[in-house]
Structures are given as C-alpha cells and as structure tokens.
Design an enzyme around this catalytic site. Structure first.
Site, PDB file in Angstrom:
ATOM      1  N   LYS A  71      36.564  13.775  55.453  1.00 55.36           N
ATOM      2  CA  LYS A  71      35.935  12.875  54.484  1.00 55.36           C
ATOM      3  C   LYS A  71      36.337  13.263  53.071  1.00 55.36           C
ATOM      4  CE  LYS A  71      32.320  11.316  51.808  1.00 55.36           C
ATOM      5  NZ  LYS A  71      31.862  11.772  50.469  1.00 55.36           N
ATOM      6  N   GLU A 123      31.720   8.016  43.602  1.00 57.54           N
ATOM      7  CA  GLU A 123      31.230   9.370  43.871  1.00 57.54           C
ATOM      8  C   GLU A 123      31.589  10.339  42.750  1.00 57.54           C
ATOM      9  OE1 GLU A 123      31.514  12.864  47.290  1.00 57.54           O
ATOM     10  OE2 GLU A 123      31.837  10.769  47.801  1.00 57.54           O
ATOM     11  N   ASP A 126      44.355  -1.942  51.556  1.00 52.46           N
ATOM     12  CA  ASP A 126      43.323  -2.077  52.574  1.00 52.46           C
ATOM     13  C   ASP A 126      42.756  -0.702  52.932  1.00 52.46           C
ATOM     14  OD1 ASP A 126      41.802  -2.547  54.846  1.00 52.46           O
ATOM     15  OD2 ASP A 126      43.198  -4.002  55.694  1.00 52.46           O
ATOM     16  N   HIS A 134      28.947  19.749  42.219  1.00 54.24           N
ATOM     17  CA  HIS A 134      28.691  18.361  42.571  1.00 54.24           C
ATOM     18  C   HIS A 134      27.372  17.881  41.976  1.00 54.24           C
ATOM     19  CE1 HIS A 134      29.201  14.739  45.001  1.00 54.24           C
ATOM     20  NE2 HIS A 134      27.913  14.825  45.301  1.00 54.24           N
TER      21      HIS A 134
END
Length: 426
Positions: free
Chosen positions: A263, A85, A279, A378
């Site tokens: 998030k 991202e 993990d 972004h």
C-alpha cells in the site's frame, strides 16, 4: 521545449502556493493557462465531466503536490502527485534526495504489450483445440490487426497469440490470448476491439462458443523496472538501516505485512497515475496480482538489500499499463498540464517516472517505521488537517499543530481548546 529541470529546490515547502506555481512554471515551460487548470473551479468543467462519465452531478477536488529531488535516468523531473493523504509528497521527495547523490533512479522496461483473453466454452477436445488455434496464428493475427491499421502503422499491433487450458469444476476452458503492442496508449480499447473482432473465428476453430473477450489487467508482459541506491548515512543510524532490512524481509514472508508494505508503494504510484489522467484501478489490479509469488503467496512488490558500502539498494518491477494517448489523459485539462509539466515523450518514460515515485515512497515509509515510527511524522502532518477542521486560520495553523504534537493529543476537540487559548491570549 522546457528548459532543463533542477528538481532540487531548496525550501520548496516553505514557498506559498503562488511561488510554487511560479517555480514550476519557470522550470517546466507551463503557460499561465496551464497553471490556471490547477485552480479549483478552473480545471475540469462540469460540461467536460458530463462527457466523461454518466449521471454527472459535479466534480471532486484532490490536492496536487509536486515531488522534488527526482533524478531518473540522468534527467531531473518535477512530478505532480494527486493524493489526499498527508506525507506522501514529502516522503517521496525526501527519499529521492537520499538517492540523488548516488545516481538517482534507473529505469528500464519491456515492450508495451497488453493482452486480451477470449474464453471458449463447451469445447469437446480442448487439447486439440489449443493446437488448432496455434496453427491459425497468422490468420488470427492478421484479422486482429485489420481492426487498427493506425496502431499497426506506428509499429504496434498484435505480435503473438497464446492459448491456455484453464480447468474449472464445470469443464476445461480454452482461453486464447492476443499480445498487442499498444505503443503509447494504455491499450484497453484497442485490445478489446481486436478481441471482439476475432472471437467468432476463434470459436469456429476451437469448436465451442465464446463467452468473454476482454483485456486482462494482469499486464505481466508490460513491465517497468526501477532501481536506486539510498545513502545509508542519510537514511540514519546503522540500527535504522538494519531494522529497515528486517522490516522489508517481514513483508516478503508475511502477507499481513505485505499488504500494508505494498500500500505504501501504491501511495506514490497511484498519486502519479491519477495526476496524469491514467487508470488507477487498472494499475493497482496489475500490481497487486504481481505481488503473488511463485508459491501462490501474496508478498512484497519491492526488494531491498545492502551493498558492499552498506547502502540500501532498492528494486521494483511491476506491470505499468499507462498511456499518453486516449482516455482522460487527453480529455482532462489538469492531466494534460501534469503531463506537460513532466515533459515525458513516451508512455515508457511516464511509466518509469511513476515507478521511481513508488520506490521512493516505499523507502521513505519503511525508513520511518524502522526508525521513529509512523505516528511522529505522519501524525504531525495529519495534525494540520485537524487544526484546519477545528477552524484555525492559515496564520494560526503552525502554532496549533505544534501544541497538538507536543501534547500528543491530535484530536479535533483538543485543537478547538488550543485554538481558544491562543485567541484568548491575543
């Protein structure tokens, strides 16, 4: 041992890849062989991949960037982040810069306790069974610890047992938890082995039969905490600071906002977890379960407040079950190089680094939302991907991106048109 790191590297983003590698190697003590693992095709081999999971046909590459400016408990780190991202690495680095002048990040943690659950069904007297199991505490702990004498020799092993009665529509289940100090491991294999070993005895004492005997990823006894003060002047205008607080308050009250807010935290956390071969799913499951507050409402994982000087104080406390021994961390050559780059010596230290990235990424994301909005920054980074998709060469990308942003048309078809114009004028 690596030399002392100065994570404040001026214009690091302007370096080419070779120069970045040289800078990181010079500061962290990585060898040429370590650096080579980051070369596509030279990291995880197909034979290594075939030993890690089943039905292997290949591997997938994820960009690894370096987050700079981080000072954590008085020590500087260059932090590898594996993410596809745009903006994550740059945003975390920028937030770390904002916190750097006011002391950086401060972390602390509990002991590395992981839990396994043993579910007993068909128990006629659940309340009494709970008491019987607690009476057998010493016996069950000893039996479990016999399964991993090496872990016990390092000061780990089962520290406690607890028993819960969980009411389901069919019946009341008796659920025994073993609390295991797993030291520098993530701990899944150790706690699962112990749970399997003591399950028959647990069933016998409880007077039922065992169904599940497996770890829980709700690792709420293995918490890491981080705090930082972010300089209000570097964040922006007083209006941006106030808007930032309003944005965080909405995440605390509204699950729809909280999901996206959290998030943003996980953008940083998962990237650091993945880079070090840990993990990601276990960490994400534990973090999101931790987001459910005492009222049963999904809420913000982080908290932001203004201090007496008007600066923003950010805090974050999460389960962070990561390790330095076992799993992909010891198998994947890129993960090994990433851990070496960090110079962390314990799983606790690694957890603190990961948490600092999460808080930094969160502050950076909310700051953008409270100020210019997410699209400007972004999408500017996203435009680079669009330019490359349209076929722009390395020397053409900056010019194409500038036009896409200026035209507010960050689309592949427009990038193709811009590229044709640029080439037509040469």
């Amino acid at each position: 041992m690596a030399v002392a790191i100065d994570s404040r590297i001026k214009n690091f983003r302007a370096y080419d890849v070779a120069a970045r590698r040289a800078e990181v190697a010079g500061q962290t003590g990585l060898t040429d062989a370590d650096i080579q693992t980051f070369e596509p095709g030279a990291g995880l081999t197909i034979d290594q991949a075939d030993r890690m999971v089943e039905n292997v046909i290949g591997v997938i590459g994820i960009p690894v960037g370096i987050a700079t400016n981080f000072t954590i408990n008085g020590k500087d780190y260059l932090i590898p982040l594996a993410t596809e991202e745009p903006s994550v690495v740059a945003a975390a680095s920028n937030a770390a810069r904002i916190a750097r002048g006011l002391g950086g990040f401060h972390v602390s943690s509990t002991q590395p306790i992981m839990q396994a659950q043993i579910q007993v069904v068909d128990v006629l007297d659940p309340a009494a069974a709970r008491i019987r199991l607690l009476e057998a505490r010493a016996e069950l702990i000893a039996l479990a610890n016999e399964q991993d004498p090496m872990l016990v020799s390092f000061g780990g092993g089962v520290q406690e047992v607890s028993v819960r009665l969980v009411t389901a529509p069919e019946q009341t289940y008796v659920v025994l938890h073993i609390h295991v100090d797993v030291r520098d491991a993530m701990g899944a294999n150790a706690v699962n082995t112990m749970a399997e070993a003591i399950a028959p005895r647990v069933a016998e004492i409880a007077g039922g039969r065992v169904v599940l005997r497996i770890l829980t990823n709700k690792a709420d006894l293995r918490l890491t905490r981080v705090r930082a003060v972010f300089d209000a002047e570097l964040i922006g205008s007083p209006e941006v600071v106030d808007n930032l607080i309003h944005a965080v308050r909405l995440a605390e009250c509204d699950p729809y906002r909280a999901a996206t807010h959290n998030k943003g935290i996980m953008n940083g956390i998962s990237a650091a977890v993945l880079a070090t071969g840990n993990d990601t799913r276990a960490v994400e499951a534990g973090c999101h379960s931790h987001a459910v507050n005492a009222d049963g409402v999904y809420s913000s994982l982080s908290h932001f407040e203004k201090d007496a000087d008007g600066n923003i104080v950010g805090t974050l406390e999460l389960p962070m079950p990561v390790g330095l021994v076992g799993g992909a961390t010891k198998v994947h050559p890129v993960a090994q190089a990433a851990v070496k780059m960090l110079g962390v010596e314990t799983a606790e230290e690694l957890a603190g680094v990961i948490m600092a990235v999460g808080l930094a990424q969160n502050l950076a994301a909310v700051r953008v939302l409270a100020g210019e909005g997410v699209q400007r920054g972004h999408m500017g980074l996203h435009a680079r991907n669009i330019a490359a998709t349209a076929g722009a060469e390395k020397h053409e990308i900056d010019a194409v991106v500038a036009r896409l942003v200026a035209d507010k048309k960050i689309r592949v078809e427009h990038a193709v048109e811009v590229l044709a114009e640029l080439r037509g004028g040469n």
